[in-house]
Design a protein around this motif. Sequence first.
Motif, PDB file in Angstrom:
ATOM      1  N   SER A 168       0.841  -1.191   0.000  1.00 26.44           N
ATOM      2  CA  SER A 168       0.000   0.000   0.000  1.00 26.44           C
ATOM      3  C   SER A 168       0.882   1.249   0.000  1.00 26.44           C
ATOM      4  N   GLY A 169       0.489   2.218  -0.832  1.00 28.37           N
ATOM      5  CA  GLY A 169       1.248   3.475  -0.905  1.00 28.37           C
ATOM      6  C   GLY A 169       2.470   3.378  -1.802  1.00 28.37           C
TER       7      GLY A 169
ATOM      8  N   GLY B  99       2.618   3.320  -5.085  1.00 27.99           N
ATOM      9  CA  GLY B  99       2.562   4.192  -6.260  1.00 27.99           C
ATOM     10  C   GLY B  99       1.796   3.592  -7.428  1.00 27.99           C
ATOM     11  N   LYS B 100       1.056   2.508  -7.179  1.00 30.65           N
ATOM     12  CA  LYS B 100       0.343   1.821  -8.267  1.00 30.65           C
ATOM     13  C   LYS B 100      -0.746   2.710  -8.863  1.00 30.65           C
ATOM     14  N   SER B 101      -1.592   3.270  -8.007  1.00 31.41           N
ATOM     15  CA  SER B 101      -2.679   4.123  -8.525  1.00 31.41           C
ATOM     16  C   SER B 101      -2.111   5.372  -9.176  1.00 31.41           C
ATOM     17  N   THR B 102      -0.982   5.834  -8.655  1.00 27.26           N
ATOM     18  CA  THR B 102      -0.364   7.020  -9.257  1.00 27.26           C
ATOM     19  C   THR B 102      -0.021   6.739 -10.713  1.00 27.26           C
TER      20      THR B 102
ATOM     21  N   HIS C 136      -4.399  -6.279  -4.953  1.00 26.51           N
ATOM     22  CA  HIS C 136      -3.623  -6.733  -3.796  1.00 26.51           C
ATOM     23  C   HIS C 136      -3.658  -8.256  -3.715  1.00 26.51           C
TER      24      HIS C 136
END
Length: 654
Positions: free
Chosen positions: A429-430, A432-435, A587
């Motif tokens: 989590s965090g 940078g995937k969605s980024t 995930h």
Amino acid sequence: MPKEKEGSRKRYRTFIKEKGLFGDKDGPEDEKKEVPPADKGKPDAAADDKNKDKPKKPIKATLMRYFAELKMRRSRIAFILVMILVNTLLQAVMPWSGKFIIDNILSSRDFGVLVAFCVVLLCVGVSNVSLNFLQDYIINTFLGTIVTNIKRKMMQHLQVMPLEKVQELKVGGIISRLQNDAERMSALLQMGLFSPFRAILMLTVGLGSLFFLNWRLTLVCLAFAAVVVIAAYFIFNTMRRFHKKLREEVSTLTARLSETFSGIQVVRAFRRERSESFNFVVDNQFIYRKYLHGMSISMVVHRVIWVMYWCLLVAVYLYGGYHVITNKMSIGGLVVFISFIDWLFQPIFMIMSSFAEMQVSLACVEHVFELLDEPLTIKDASDAKSVNGITRDIVFDKVEFAYPNGTKAISGFDLTIPRGSITALVGPSGAGKSTITNLVMRFYDVTGGRILIDGEDIRSCKLGDYRGLSSLVLQDTFLFDGTVIDNIAYGKPDATLEEVIAAAKTAHCHEFVDSLEKKYETVIGERGVKLSGGQRQRLALARAILTDPELLILDEATSNLDSESEELIQDAMKKIFVGRTIIVIAHRLSTVMDADNIVVIDKGLKVEEGTHRKLLQRKGRYHKLYMTQMKKTTPTVLRWDDGDKQAAEAKVVS
Ligand code: ATP
């Protein structure tokens, strides 16, 4: 948050002690005090916070710009001003006619002349009322057009404004700007031009008439007027600050209420119903006490002004009456003098309230201009190229990205996504995937490196064309309070029912939609509250499938589905998306095991990539992630001890 168990009466007493009667005494504590975190999210608190750091624009500049915006409508404004002028002059006919009737017609005792004069007076009155109606109608339609136009401009700008700026404004802030501030744009014209113009005309005609009738008596009135102006200035100024504070309190209460009800399940789960109700009642009472206190003072000052007005009238009757008795003034003269006293006081109050309203409107107009001036960072270049498909690949070339607040999210990211492949992005989590998906969708532009489609930098492609190639499905599905069909066809409003049903079948939602009372015409409630999380995700998938995109991005889009449904949907999608590019974020690694390429990301860096098999063999980061998940998901069996069931203990056997 108010301190619990502290009643509104006690809170109000402390408030007055610290802040003064109108809440505008900024004590030393107030300067030090930070906005509580809960209030930071509120539209007004946030806006105030932001505005504190901003240099104030000079009022003149805002006014100049405002009137420059209205340049195209100069002739309409001039027409309205002429109407106001004619109307005010017609209105002055009535008091003067009174003098003429009393002093000339009645003394001649000629009934015929009286009738003829009254007929003319009636015609003037009807013309005055008709013109007044026309004037108000034209003003209202004109102001309505201004508001509609400004709302259109704001809405169009908001739709293309940088995402972070829209998020910074928050939903409450946007609604407040679109509704309240935009409405106030027109009020500025009313309060800043039409109303003062009418007041100045009335004052000119009124003062001129009064001086003409009796200059000594007029000087007495002016002395009274000066005292009234000072009292009125006090009351307007103080009440304006008082109302500003009160509005802030009300908007904080409204925002808190909206939070309470959007998180009603959390409120109930943590048994906070009573304390939420208590806090609301205390806040509400507190505001009510403030309102009552302020209004009482305002009412007293108003009555004092009224008493002074009465005193003035008595003085005029005495002094004017004496002049009539001593034949220095006619009876008609005294009557018309008294009528014109209103023409002295009414415009003074009009100008004062216009000035107070104008200040509020100016602040709103500044908000509107600020929004419209927000630069568009993501827009088409002047030589932007059209794109109508992805024929080769999407390439990340040394991509760097930091969010506007400075958070570095992606560093030196290289990746090639061939057309028709399925690429999975995995990582903690965090990471940078969605980024990365935000960058592919061009919600943000890279701060370093390039993203290419078929060798072309996406920044040189037409934004509309480029975004039209892709579809995005997020974990937090956004559905409207509309029908199922409206929601599925959101990206393709001209889709036929057959196409919608076909997409719904691929996303495995046809069965449950078919079981709904009105099937595809069922209204699903705000944000789809009448559906389960999995059903909402299926609808969102159907919506993406219907647009038949070249690139499909699934960001935890199937996380709410059971494994069986997830597999069925994946299989169906693979069949229809042959030759299309898919980027999946998940995930749950079991979801992405079949992907052509799995990219492991951590702290914005690409750590490793390859197929599931290759990555497992490498025994690196992916292997570790996979083993951790496998351990967690190994089926657990509950075994009950035989014998005494009452005393039996559940033992977990892995
Ligand atoms: P998750 O699996 O939890 O969704 P992720 O891998 O998708 O996480 P991102 O959402 O891409 O992670 O976030 C990467 C980093 O960027 C995080 O440190 C996050 O705090 C930060 N970040 C994300 N969105 C923003 C934003 N709008 N403004 C500032 N920082 C952001």
